[in-house]
Design an enzyme around this catalytic site. Structure first.
Site, PDB file in Angstrom:
ATOM      1  N   ASP A  12       2.187   5.824  -6.603  1.00  0.00           N
ATOM      2  CA  ASP A  12       3.619   5.993  -6.827  1.00  0.00           C
ATOM      3  C   ASP A  12       4.172   6.860  -5.700  1.00  0.00           C
ATOM      4  O   ASP A  12       3.489   7.113  -4.687  1.00  0.00           O
ATOM      5  CB  ASP A  12       3.904   6.529  -8.244  1.00  0.00           C
ATOM      6  CG  ASP A  12       3.505   7.996  -8.426  1.00  0.00           C
ATOM      7  OD1 ASP A  12       2.963   8.615  -7.478  1.00  0.00           O
ATOM      8  OD2 ASP A  12       3.734   8.517  -9.536  1.00  0.00           O
ATOM      9  N   HIS A  13       5.395   7.328  -5.880  1.00  0.00           N
ATOM     10  CA  HIS A  13       6.081   8.101  -4.836  1.00  0.00           C
ATOM     11  C   HIS A  13       5.400   9.442  -4.536  1.00  0.00           C
ATOM     12  O   HIS A  13       5.594   9.998  -3.462  1.00  0.00           O
ATOM     13  CB  HIS A  13       7.524   8.371  -5.275  1.00  0.00           C
ATOM     14  CG  HIS A  13       7.601   9.020  -6.625  1.00  0.00           C
ATOM     15  ND1 HIS A  13       7.462   8.294  -7.791  1.00  0.00           N
ATOM     16  CD2 HIS A  13       7.747  10.313  -6.995  1.00  0.00           C
ATOM     17  CE1 HIS A  13       7.534   9.121  -8.824  1.00  0.00           C
ATOM     18  NE2 HIS A  13       7.699  10.351  -8.375  1.00  0.00           N
ATOM     19  N   CYS A  69      -1.475   8.965  -7.969  1.00  0.00           N
ATOM     20  CA  CYS A  69      -0.160   9.433  -8.381  1.00  0.00           C
ATOM     21  C   CYS A  69      -0.213  10.958  -8.309  1.00  0.00           C
ATOM     22  O   CYS A  69      -1.084  11.497  -7.614  1.00  0.00           O
ATOM     23  CB  CYS A  69       0.241   8.893  -9.752  1.00  0.00           C
ATOM     24  SG  CYS A  69      -0.819   9.363 -11.133  1.00  0.00           S
ATOM     25  N   GLY A  70       0.693  11.641  -8.983  1.00  0.00           N
ATOM     26  CA  GLY A  70       0.699  13.093  -8.867  1.00  0.00           C
ATOM     27  C   GLY A  70      -0.590  13.709  -9.360  1.00  0.00           C
ATOM     28  O   GLY A  70      -1.214  14.540  -8.681  1.00  0.00           O
ATOM     29  N   THR A  71      -1.003  13.301 -10.540  1.00  0.00           N
ATOM     30  CA  THR A  71      -2.251  13.817 -11.119  1.00  0.00           C
ATOM     31  C   THR A  71      -3.409  12.835 -11.012  1.00  0.00           C
ATOM     32  O   THR A  71      -4.560  13.207 -11.247  1.00  0.00           O
ATOM     33  CB  THR A  71      -2.055  14.092 -12.619  1.00  0.00           C
ATOM     34  OG1 THR A  71      -1.662  12.855 -13.243  1.00  0.00           O
ATOM     35  CG2 THR A  71      -0.996  15.157 -12.859  1.00  0.00           C
ATOM     36  N   GLY A  72      -3.108  11.583 -10.763  1.00  0.00           N
ATOM     37  CA  GLY A  72      -4.112  10.518 -10.825  1.00  0.00           C
ATOM     38  C   GLY A  72      -4.310   9.979 -12.219  1.00  0.00           C
ATOM     39  O   GLY A  72      -4.979   8.952 -12.400  1.00  0.00           O
ATOM     40  N   GLY A  74      -1.933   9.039 -14.804  1.00  0.00           N
ATOM     41  CA  GLY A  74      -1.110   7.932 -15.306  1.00  0.00           C
ATOM     42  C   GLY A  74      -1.490   6.605 -14.680  1.00  0.00           C
ATOM     43  O   GLY A  74      -1.609   5.578 -15.376  1.00  0.00           O
ATOM     44  N   HIS A 102     -23.387   5.452 -12.437  1.00  0.00           N
ATOM     45  CA  HIS A 102     -23.614   5.274 -13.871  1.00  0.00           C
ATOM     46  C   HIS A 102     -22.599   4.364 -14.556  1.00  0.00           C
ATOM     47  O   HIS A 102     -22.940   3.709 -15.536  1.00  0.00           O
ATOM     48  CB  HIS A 102     -23.597   6.632 -14.584  1.00  0.00           C
ATOM     49  CG  HIS A 102     -24.846   7.436 -14.344  1.00  0.00           C
ATOM     50  ND1 HIS A 102     -25.176   8.553 -15.069  1.00  0.00           N
ATOM     51  CD2 HIS A 102     -25.858   7.270 -13.441  1.00  0.00           C
ATOM     52  CE1 HIS A 102     -26.327   9.055 -14.650  1.00  0.00           C
ATOM     53  NE2 HIS A 102     -26.762   8.303 -13.653  1.00  0.00           N
ATOM     54  N   ASN A 103     -21.382   4.343 -14.085  1.00  0.00           N
ATOM     55  CA  ASN A 103     -20.320   3.615 -14.789  1.00  0.00           C
ATOM     56  C   ASN A 103     -19.891   2.346 -14.066  1.00  0.00           C
ATOM     57  O   ASN A 103     -19.034   1.624 -14.574  1.00  0.00           O
ATOM     58  CB  ASN A 103     -19.089   4.515 -15.007  1.00  0.00           C
ATOM     59  CG  ASN A 103     -19.465   5.868 -15.588  1.00  0.00           C
ATOM     60  OD1 ASN A 103     -19.227   6.898 -14.957  1.00  0.00           O
ATOM     61  ND2 ASN A 103     -20.090   5.889 -16.762  1.00  0.00           N
ATOM     62  N   ARG A 113      -1.307  15.808  -6.221  1.00  0.00           N
ATOM     63  CA  ARG A 113      -0.890  17.180  -6.489  1.00  0.00           C
ATOM     64  C   ARG A 113      -2.072  18.031  -6.956  1.00  0.00           C
ATOM     65  O   ARG A 113      -1.907  19.168  -7.369  1.00  0.00           O
ATOM     66  CB  ARG A 113       0.228  17.188  -7.545  1.00  0.00           C
ATOM     67  CG  ARG A 113       1.499  16.497  -7.065  1.00  0.00           C
ATOM     68  CD  ARG A 113       2.531  16.337  -8.161  1.00  0.00           C
ATOM     69  NE  ARG A 113       3.732  15.669  -7.659  1.00  0.00           N
ATOM     70  CZ  ARG A 113       4.603  15.010  -8.419  1.00  0.00           C
ATOM     71  NH1 ARG A 113       4.426  14.940  -9.726  1.00  0.00           N
ATOM     72  NH2 ARG A 113       5.650  14.422  -7.875  1.00  0.00           N
ATOM     73  N   ARG A 136     -30.426   1.097 -17.741  1.00  0.00           N
ATOM     74  CA  ARG A 136     -29.791   1.538 -18.984  1.00  0.00           C
ATOM     75  C   ARG A 136     -28.282   1.703 -18.811  1.00  0.00           C
ATOM     76  O   ARG A 136     -27.520   1.559 -19.771  1.00  0.00           O
ATOM     77  CB  ARG A 136     -30.419   2.844 -19.472  1.00  0.00           C
ATOM     78  CG  ARG A 136     -30.134   4.056 -18.620  1.00  0.00           C
ATOM     79  CD  ARG A 136     -30.919   5.279 -19.105  1.00  0.00           C
ATOM     80  NE  ARG A 136     -30.536   6.514 -18.428  1.00  0.00           N
ATOM     81  CZ  ARG A 136     -30.935   6.869 -17.214  1.00  0.00           C
ATOM     82  NH1 ARG A 136     -31.745   6.074 -16.522  1.00  0.00           N
ATOM     83  NH2 ARG A 136     -30.545   8.009 -16.677  1.00  0.00           N
ATOM     84  N   HIS A 137     -27.861   1.963 -17.578  1.00  0.00           N
ATOM     85  CA  HIS A 137     -26.422   2.126 -17.343  1.00  0.00           C
ATOM     86  C   HIS A 137     -25.703   0.780 -17.442  1.00  0.00           C
ATOM     87  O   HIS A 137     -24.552   0.720 -17.867  1.00  0.00           O
ATOM     88  CB  HIS A 137     -26.178   2.775 -15.984  1.00  0.00           C
ATOM     89  CG  HIS A 137     -26.861   4.104 -15.855  1.00  0.00           C
ATOM     90  ND1 HIS A 137     -26.536   5.179 -16.649  1.00  0.00           N
ATOM     91  CD2 HIS A 137     -27.886   4.511 -15.065  1.00  0.00           C
ATOM     92  CE1 HIS A 137     -27.310   6.201 -16.343  1.00  0.00           C
ATOM     93  NE2 HIS A 137     -28.146   5.825 -15.391  1.00  0.00           N
ATOM     94  N   ARG A 140     -24.910   0.074 -20.997  1.00  0.00           N
ATOM     95  CA  ARG A 140     -23.752   0.847 -21.471  1.00  0.00           C
ATOM     96  C   ARG A 140     -22.446   0.279 -20.933  1.00  0.00           C
ATOM     97  O   ARG A 140     -21.440   0.219 -21.647  1.00  0.00           O
ATOM     98  CB  ARG A 140     -23.931   2.318 -21.078  1.00  0.00           C
ATOM     99  CG  ARG A 140     -25.121   2.944 -21.788  1.00  0.00           C
ATOM    100  CD  ARG A 140     -25.601   4.227 -21.143  1.00  0.00           C
ATOM    101  NE  ARG A 140     -26.816   4.716 -21.803  1.00  0.00           N
ATOM    102  CZ  ARG A 140     -27.572   5.693 -21.350  1.00  0.00           C
ATOM    103  NH1 ARG A 140     -27.248   6.310 -20.213  1.00  0.00           N
ATOM    104  NH2 ARG A 140     -28.655   6.069 -22.008  1.00  0.00           N
TER     105      ARG A 140
HETATM  106  C1  RB5 Z   1       5.500  11.574 -11.228  1.00  0.00           C
HETATM  107  O1  RB5 Z   1       6.323  12.699 -11.218  1.00  0.00           O
HETATM  108  C2  RB5 Z   1       4.216  11.863 -11.982  1.00  0.00           C
HETATM  109  O2  RB5 Z   1       4.460  11.885 -13.345  1.00  0.00           O
HETATM  110  C3  RB5 Z   1       3.162  10.860 -11.638  1.00  0.00           C
HETATM  111  O3  RB5 Z   1       2.957  10.855 -10.253  1.00  0.00           O
HETATM  112  C4  RB5 Z   1       1.797  11.051 -12.237  1.00  0.00           C
HETATM  113  O4  RB5 Z   1       1.347  12.359 -12.058  1.00  0.00           O
HETATM  114  C5  RB5 Z   1       1.635  10.592 -13.626  1.00  0.00           C
HETATM  115  O5  RB5 Z   1       0.512  10.567 -14.190  1.00  0.00           O
END
Ligand code: RB5
Length: 149
Positions: A12-13, A69-72, A74, A102-103, A113, A136-137, A140
């Site tokens: 995303d942005h 994304c910001g946190t990865g 979503g 493993h996965n 971020r 075994r993996h 699973r």
């Molecule tokens: C966007 O502001 C933020 O919500 C998105 O990048 C992400 O972190 C969502 O999981």
């Protein structure tokens, strides 16, 4: 088309510069980096970008996908809604190696971020250099596949 060498990238942005740095890193290492954007900084919802990358992996067009994304978090959740996708968020190289070993993860998610560029590139390299161990993996992972039916 050489699917085995193709890695799709999307974000995303919140993660455009980091995504582009990863794409350049992959290209320098000999991968075909299929960067599907976006390229402009307007706010754009992560689910559609996670879905777009995941569909290219699920179809076999690309061997792996890297989404950001910001946190990865979503974009990982969106990617994992597509049948056949196993995507994990990683903030350290050990986890990135393990989701391959493993996965049998076929997608990696990163938070722009959360991790800086240097660490992100180490995580990407750990993910791509690791091999699924099977055995075994595999049993699973097969159980995860059953949950999709
Ligand atoms: C966007 O502001 C933020 O919500 C998105 O990048 C992400 O972190 C969502 O999981």
């Amino acid at each position: 088309m050489v699917t085995a060498n193709r890695i799709v990238l999307s974000s995303d942005h919140a993660a455009i510069p980091l995504r582009q740095a990863i794409a350049a890193h992959l290209a320098a290492a000999g991968w075909v980096a299929v960067d599907i954007g976006p390229t402009t900084p307007e706010s754009t919802p992560y689910p559609k970008h996670g879905e777009a990358a995941a569909r290219l992996v699920a179809s076999g067009d690309c061997r792996f996908g890297i989404v950001l994304c910001g946190t990865g978090q979503g974009i990982m959740m969106a990617a994992n809604k597509i049948k056949g996708i196993r995507c994990g968020v990683c903030s350290d190289p050990f986890s990135a190696r393990m989701i391959r070993q493993h996965n049998d993860a076929n997608m990696l998610s990163l938070g722009a971020r959360v991790v800086g560029e240097g660490l992100a590139l180490e995580i990407v390299d750990a993910f791509l250099h690791a091999q699924f161990e099977g055995g075994r993996h595999a049993t699973r992972v097969d159980m995860i596949d059953v949950l999709e039916r």
